[in-house]
Design an enzyme around this catalytic site. Structure first.
Site, PDB file in Angstrom:
ATOM      1  N   PHE A  45       0.886  -1.194   0.067  1.00 17.32           N
ATOM      2  CA  PHE A  45       0.018   0.256   0.148  1.00 17.32           C
ATOM      3  C   PHE A  45       0.995   1.270  -0.055  1.00 17.32           C
ATOM      4  CE2 PHE A  45      -3.318  -2.572   2.397  1.00 17.32           C
ATOM      5  CZ  PHE A  45      -3.915  -3.016   1.312  1.00 17.32           C
ATOM      6  N   SER A  46       0.134   2.312  -0.014  1.00 19.60           N
ATOM      7  CA  SER A  46       1.024   3.595  -0.237  1.00 19.60           C
ATOM      8  C   SER A  46       1.719   3.898   0.971  1.00 19.60           C
ATOM      9  CB  SER A  46       0.412   4.758  -0.756  1.00 19.60           C
ATOM     10  OG  SER A  46      -0.752   4.933   0.150  1.00 19.60           O
ATOM     11  N   GLU A  47       1.192   3.568   2.066  1.00 16.80           N
ATOM     12  CA  GLU A  47       1.709   3.759   3.256  1.00 16.80           C
ATOM     13  C   GLU A  47       1.398   2.584   4.341  1.00 16.80           C
ATOM     14  OE1 GLU A  47       2.906   7.675   2.338  1.00 16.80           O
ATOM     15  OE2 GLU A  47       0.808   6.635   2.328  1.00 16.80           O
ATOM     16  N   THR A  48       2.348   2.228   5.423  1.00 12.76           N
ATOM     17  CA  THR A  48       2.036   1.094   6.443  1.00 12.76           C
ATOM     18  C   THR A  48       2.521   1.927   7.686  1.00 12.76           C
ATOM     19  OG1 THR A  48       2.211  -0.986   5.012  1.00 12.76           O
ATOM     20  CG2 THR A  48       2.643  -1.032   7.403  1.00 12.76           C
ATOM     21  N   HIS A  75      -3.749   9.318   6.078  1.00 15.29           N
ATOM     22  CA  HIS A  75      -4.851   8.106   6.014  1.00 15.29           C
ATOM     23  C   HIS A  75      -4.248   7.180   6.810  1.00 15.29           C
ATOM     24  CE1 HIS A  75      -2.093   6.391   2.870  1.00 15.29           C
ATOM     25  NE2 HIS A  75      -2.740   5.142   3.326  1.00 15.29           N
TER      26      HIS A  75
END
Length: 280
Positions: A45-48, A75
């Site tokens: 994903f774009s961030e964790t 997010h």
């Protein structure tokens, strides 16, 4: 042994078919940076977000994109707040991040968990002429496409973002940019995303966020860019405050997201939303 869980949630949505997905790793202590980077790349994903310890209102939080650590991610913070709310209950959690302490208020409404983060003190500055021209070139846009009522700006609410407002939704919808060129421009200028917007009215803004520095073509919901935008609109006296604004993002991507922005007269900017758990 470090006991931990790894969950996946979509933030700023009430349905798994919308929002922006984030990984949420919660454990007794944070893994080594290389391990966090490996996990984030595997999640994809774009961030964790990585969170420790496993209990209490004060948590250390780090954010990783598939390619690099990110100072702050909105997010993933909302997703983490909802995950903590489900696990430990409503309340105010203090996230100790690399940019400072971010309070996250978690509450339940009609059986749905909602999280609200309040940013560090926002700031903005005008972009250099070179940055503006290079960014417009990479986007395939011209100065004539821009909305003069919201001038271009570098805006900060935890990360730096380049804000570009356009006159028409059609211009915003028709986004096809040079990925490698824009990525290099952003790396050179310490930008996390571009906050590309069209203001429909005083309470509703449509947004798109290219994120090539994170290895992602476009983010479907970007809380950090939302608070940076809110701070810029206030500090530049473009809006009167206090003001609530809804930001719609991810529509063209097929991942519709809604970010609720609360802009007080002074202090940090608050962005709130729901999140839902995802299954593989």
């Amino acid at each position: 042994m470090n006991s931990h869980t790894l969950q996946k949630l979509a933030a700023f949505t009430s349905t798994p078919k919308g929002g922006n997905p984030a990984g949420v790793w919660i454990g007794d202590s944070l893994p080594e940076p290389k391990e966090m980077q490996r996990i984030a790349a595997e999640v994809g994903f774009s961030e964790t977000a990585f969170v420790a310890p496993n209990k209490g209102s004060k948590r250390t939080v780090r954010y990783y994109s598939p390619e690099a650590e990110v100072p702050f991610c909105g997010h993933a913070t909302i997703a983490t707040g909802v995950a903590l709310g489900k696990k430990a209950g409503s309340g105010i959690y203090q996230f100790e991040t690399t940019i400072g302490t971010i309070p996250v208020e978690v509450s339940e409404h009609n059986g749905e968990m909602r999280a609200a983060l309040t940013s560090v003190e926002p700031k903005f500055e005008l972009p250099s002429g070179t940055l503006l021209q290079d960014a417009l070139s990479a986007l395939g846009w011209s100065v004539d496409d821009l909305d003069s009522s919201i001038p271009p700006a570098r805006a900060f609410g935890g990360n730096w973002h380049l804000v570009l407002a356009v006159k028409s939704k059609q211009r915003l919808d028709d986004l096809n940019y040079d990925f490698d060129k824009l990525k290099q421009i952003m790396l050179d200028d310490d930008l996390t995303t571009l906050q590309l917007i069209w203001r429909e009215n005083d309470e509703l803004i449509h947004s798109r966020n290219p994120f090539p520095v994170g290895g992602v073509v476009e983010d479907s919901a970007t809380g950090a860019a939302a608070v940076a935008l809110g701070g810029y609109l206030r500090e530049a006296n473009i809006i009167n405050t206090p003001r609530n604004i809804n930001i719609l993002q991810g529509e063209i991507m097929g991942w519709p997201s809604q970010l609720n922005l609360s802009i007080p007269t002074v202090g940090g900017i608050t962005v709130s939303g729901t999140a839902v758990f995802l299954t593989d």
